[in-house]
Design a protein around this motif. Structure first.
Motif, PDB file in Angstrom:
ATOM      1  N   THR A 199      -5.967  -0.407 -44.058  1.00 38.56           N
ATOM      2  CA  THR A 199      -5.355  -1.405 -44.566  1.00 38.56           C
ATOM      3  C   THR A 199      -5.232  -2.509 -43.706  1.00 38.56           C
ATOM      4  OG1 THR A 199      -3.073  -0.690 -44.425  1.00 38.56           O
ATOM      5  CG2 THR A 199      -4.348  -0.270 -46.473  1.00 38.56           C
ATOM      6  N   ARG A 200      -5.142  -3.675 -44.025  1.00 35.02           N
ATOM      7  CA  ARG A 200      -4.612  -4.751 -43.185  1.00 35.02           C
ATOM      8  C   ARG A 200      -3.159  -4.700 -42.912  1.00 35.02           C
ATOM      9  NH1 ARG A 200      -3.780 -10.362 -44.316  1.00 35.02           N
ATOM     10  NH2 ARG A 200      -4.069 -11.194 -42.458  1.00 35.02           N
ATOM     11  N   GLN A 236       4.996  -5.972 -46.030  1.00 35.63           N
ATOM     12  CA  GLN A 236       4.862  -4.586 -46.932  1.00 35.63           C
ATOM     13  C   GLN A 236       5.220  -3.753 -45.922  1.00 35.63           C
ATOM     14  OE1 GLN A 236       3.894  -4.208 -50.113  1.00 35.63           O
ATOM     15  NE2 GLN A 236       4.439  -1.881 -49.745  1.00 35.63           N
ATOM     16  N   TYR A 237       5.061  -3.679 -44.802  1.00 33.98           N
ATOM     17  CA  TYR A 237       5.493  -2.580 -43.845  1.00 33.98           C
ATOM     18  C   TYR A 237       7.042  -2.378 -43.591  1.00 33.98           C
ATOM     19  CZ  TYR A 237       6.777  -0.412 -39.329  1.00 33.98           C
ATOM     20  OH  TYR A 237       7.324   0.424 -38.177  1.00 33.98           O
TER      21      TYR A 237
END
Length: 176
Positions: A78-79, A84-85
């Motif tokens: 995934t990028r 999101q992290y």
């Protein structure tokens, strides 16, 4: 890197055995390293120890760069998304079971590293042991570590990793 490779290549049933095998290898290196260091110190000079560590580090780095392929399949990559992290990290830290397990592991490793870094000072500087005597004690504890990892591998055949973890924590508390 080793943990990421195991995560990429093994399922949750096989991974604990592989981790234990890695820990045995770590224990074996901890078994021979102090003996090599003590032998080098017999020459009267400590500087070659750092030259040896630098050389081994360079060899390991170059070997990984050349011989270690990417183990995460392209479809699972995934990028990196910072937002999101951070959300995922918050979710993990909000999970009480995960948090307690992570903290138990962190404190266990911290205790081990405090023992490893402090014991040399105590035994050599305060108790006046020779470097060889301390290296022998260190090697003995490393051998115990390797044996414990082997017992863990055998226990995984009949017990869940969670149950082994609880028993290991209780054992560490008793020994501490």
């Amino acid at each position: 890197i080793a943990r990421a490779v195991v995560h990429d290549l093994y399922d949750s049933a096989a991974a604990p055995k592989i981790y234990s095998l890695f820990m045995q290898i770590l224990g074996l290196t901890a078994l021979v390293s102090p003996l090599i260091g003590a032998a080098i110190l017999l020459s009267g000079n400590w500087r070659p120890i750092f030259a040896l560590l630098l050389t081994v580090g360079i060899i390991c780095t170059v070997t990984c760069l050349i011989a270690l392929p990417e183990t995460l399949p392209a479809e699972r990559r995934t990028r990196i998304d910072t937002g999101q992290y951070l959300r995922d990290t918050h979710e993990l830290l909000s999970n009480r079971l995960y948090f307690c397990t992570a903290m138990a592991g962190a404190f266990s490793l911290a205790g081990m590293f405090v023992l490893l870094t402090g014991s040399g000072f105590y035994f050599v500087q305060q108790a006046h042991w020779s470097s060889t005597g301390y290296a022998s004690l260190y090697a003995l504890t490393s051998l115990a570590f390797v044996i414990t990892c082997e017992l863990n591998i055998r226990a995984l055949a009949t017990m869940s990793p969670a149950r082994i973890g609880v028993q290991a924590l209780i054992g560490q508390l008793v020994l501490a």
